[in-house]
Design a protein around this motif. Sequence first.
Motif, mmCIF file in Angstrom:
data_model
loop_
_atom_site.group_PDB
_atom_site.id
_atom_site.type_symbol
_atom_site.label_atom_id
_atom_site.label_comp_id
_atom_site.label_asym_id
_atom_site.label_seq_id
_atom_site.Cartn_x
_atom_site.Cartn_y
_atom_site.Cartn_z
ATOM 1 N N ARG A 31 -4.158 -4.445 2.231
ATOM 2 C CA ARG A 31 -4.397 -3.235 1.457
ATOM 3 C C ARG A 31 -4.120 -3.506 -0.041
ATOM 4 N NH1 ARG A 31 -5.421 2.361 0.395
ATOM 5 N NH2 ARG A 31 -4.175 2.677 -1.456
ATOM 6 N N ARG A 32 -2.968 -4.127 -0.321
ATOM 7 C CA ARG A 32 -2.608 -4.362 -1.729
ATOM 8 C C ARG A 32 -3.567 -5.367 -2.371
ATOM 9 N NH1 ARG A 32 3.684 -3.332 -1.545
ATOM 10 N NH2 ARG A 32 3.379 -1.149 -1.002
ATOM 11 N N ASN B 43 -13.647 -3.587 -0.922
ATOM 12 C CA ASN B 43 -14.010 -2.655 0.137
ATOM 13 C C ASN B 43 -13.906 -3.302 1.519
ATOM 14 O OD1 ASN B 43 -16.819 -1.509 1.734
ATOM 15 N ND2 ASN B 43 -15.222 -0.086 1.125
ATOM 16 N N ARG B 44 -14.264 -4.586 1.567
ATOM 17 C CA ARG B 44 -14.188 -5.311 2.833
ATOM 18 C C ARG B 44 -12.724 -5.422 3.283
ATOM 19 N NH1 ARG B 44 -12.952 -10.030 4.534
ATOM 20 N NH2 ARG B 44 -12.497 -10.839 2.462
ATOM 21 N N LEU B 45 -11.825 -5.703 2.307
ATOM 22 C CA LEU B 45 -10.410 -5.857 2.639
ATOM 23 C C LEU B 45 -9.787 -4.550 3.120
ATOM 24 C CD1 LEU B 45 -9.305 -8.090 -0.356
ATOM 25 C CD2 LEU B 45 -9.191 -8.735 2.051
ATOM 26 N N SER B 46 -10.190 -3.468 2.492
ATOM 27 C CA SER B 46 -9.593 -2.179 2.846
ATOM 28 C C SER B 46 -10.643 -1.085 2.767
ATOM 29 C CB SER B 46 -8.436 -1.888 1.885
ATOM 30 O OG SER B 46 -7.763 -0.732 2.290
ATOM 31 N N SER C 194 4.931 2.063 -10.641
ATOM 32 C CA SER C 194 4.930 1.417 -9.334
ATOM 33 C C SER C 194 3.502 1.014 -8.981
ATOM 34 C CB SER C 194 5.459 2.369 -8.276
ATOM 35 O OG SER C 194 6.745 2.776 -8.614
ATOM 36 N N PHE C 195 3.426 -0.010 -8.161
ATOM 37 C CA PHE C 195 2.116 -0.537 -7.787
ATOM 38 C C PHE C 195 1.659 0.040 -6.455
ATOM 39 C CE2 PHE C 195 -0.241 -3.903 -5.512
ATOM 40 C CZ PHE C 195 -1.383 -3.879 -6.289
ATOM 41 N N ASP C 196 0.408 0.489 -6.412
ATOM 42 C CA ASP C 196 -0.204 1.009 -5.188
ATOM 43 C C ASP C 196 0.645 2.100 -4.521
ATOM 44 O OD1 ASP C 196 -2.040 1.280 -3.116
ATOM 45 O OD2 ASP C 196 -1.070 -0.248 -1.887
ATOM 46 N N THR C 197 0.981 3.138 -5.278
ATOM 47 C CA THR C 197 1.772 4.223 -4.686
ATOM 48 C C THR C 197 0.998 5.535 -4.670
ATOM 49 O OG1 THR C 197 2.769 4.579 -6.850
ATOM 50 C CG2 THR C 197 4.058 3.318 -5.276
ATOM 51 N N LEU C 198 -0.284 5.495 -5.113
ATOM 52 C CA LEU C 198 -1.034 6.748 -5.161
ATOM 53 C C LEU C 198 -1.661 7.064 -3.812
ATOM 54 C CD1 LEU C 198 -0.581 6.542 -8.147
ATOM 55 C CD2 LEU C 198 -2.971 7.102 -8.529
ATOM 56 N N SER C 199 -1.457 8.282 -3.351
ATOM 57 C CA SER C 199 -2.208 8.697 -2.175
ATOM 58 C C SER C 199 -2.810 10.077 -2.413
ATOM 59 C CB SER C 199 -1.343 8.653 -0.919
ATOM 60 O OG SER C 199 -0.054 9.092 -1.198
#
Length: 482
Positions: free
Chosen positions: A236-237, A266-269, A429-434
């Motif tokens: 994901r990251r 997109n392929r990864l996640s 912070s890295f990759d914390t958005l949802s």
Amino acid sequence: MIWSLLKIVLFICVIAGLALGATQLMETGGGVLVSIANVEFTLGPLQLAVVAALLLLGLWIVLKLVSFIVALIRFLNGDETAISRYFDRNRERKGFDAMADGMMALASGEGKLAMAKAAKAEKYLHRPELTNLIAAQAAEMVGDKRKAEEVYKALLVDDRTRFVGVRGLMKQKLASGDTATALKLAEKAFSLKPKHAETQDILLQLQAGDHDWSGARKTLGAKLKFGTLPRDVHKRRDAVLALSEAREILHDGSTIEAREAAIEANRLSPDLIPAAVMAARSYIAAGNARYATRVIKKSWEVQPHPDLAAAFAEIEPNESARARLKRFATLTKQRADHPETKMLLAELNIAAEDFPAARRAIADLVESEPTSRSLTLMAAIERGAGADDAVVRGWLTRALTAPRGPQWICDKCHHIHADWVPVCVSCHSFDTLSWTSPPPGEMAMPSGTEMLPLIVGGPATEVVVQEPAPEPTEEAEAETRA
Ligand SMILES: [Zn+2]
């Protein structure tokens, strides 16, 4: 061995003698009569105690003297280092005692004392790699940054302590906000200890902040390799980084490479919405409507999102509202119970002027979980169906105070972002958005106020706006889409 045993025996004898003396003292209840070489002394309790202390001191001196004499005899017998060893042992003992005191002082939060003890230990031991560790922590504790920096720099000299020195300096730079130097130090620390999880995290965060996406992907790879990151999180990251890379490349004007990077992300996640949107747009630009549809469909299955719908509309920009409604069935058939799907269906029907169908789509939604967006849609439906201005205004008034619905929110600091970003603008912070609804209490404010005159057909004077409107949002997008 025998020497130690002898010491213990002597010690026990002294204690026993003291105890005996004390008992004697109690019994005689006054003084003690001591007779040495036919001369008798009468000692009071205080004098007796002084004599006992002097005896102990004498004994200690005798013991020291004996061990020195032993060393001397060994020296005379040809053991050349016996005497220097004797003094070394003494120094070492004093040094380690000082170090132990220093560590105690550190543990009990006495920074100044710890610093003094570290300096004393260094005087006896000459082991900077040990004593500097205490000195550095003590300096940090009392807030003496200059001293701490000095010590960290001293730690760089020794191979064994270099990492501690680099890490200390890096933390100092981070605290003072000098991220450029901190990044260099983090890279150095990472090269010294690639398995160190904390260093990996700091380096990753600094690289992401610096937009060094390919460097960050390498660090992420190391995290996976050394087992500090589960495989799915890594994937994901990595996708987030690939996407960020793609955006950067696109910004620089290289569309083909950006396209590939977006498709890779997109392929990864597949559930990473911005990656799906970007990949879909890449396919649209390449004239591949089938792939674009597939990408969006897959992402919608995981998380319906207005951006996906917008990208899906771009596949056929010039179709009629009816044709669009029909084509969107691919999306609206999936996750039919999701609020986003319902609102999408309502929007499409409003555009196609099928107001009863639009109402059917969101009738239960505006009752069960009303948001400013669904209520605004309801107002549009009423307006389209020819209802009274009062009814339309009623929906809009409700829309003003209703929750905003899901937004890009940082999991860590709850900062609300208008657009998705890889690094939170507030807490970095890295990759914390949802994509979630803000916690209750953070009431959203009207994004649709500017639409009031358009829909109601006049200024809505009775509506009281309590707070200034934040950034423009979904309604605006809904408008352009519908
Ligand atoms: Zn944040």
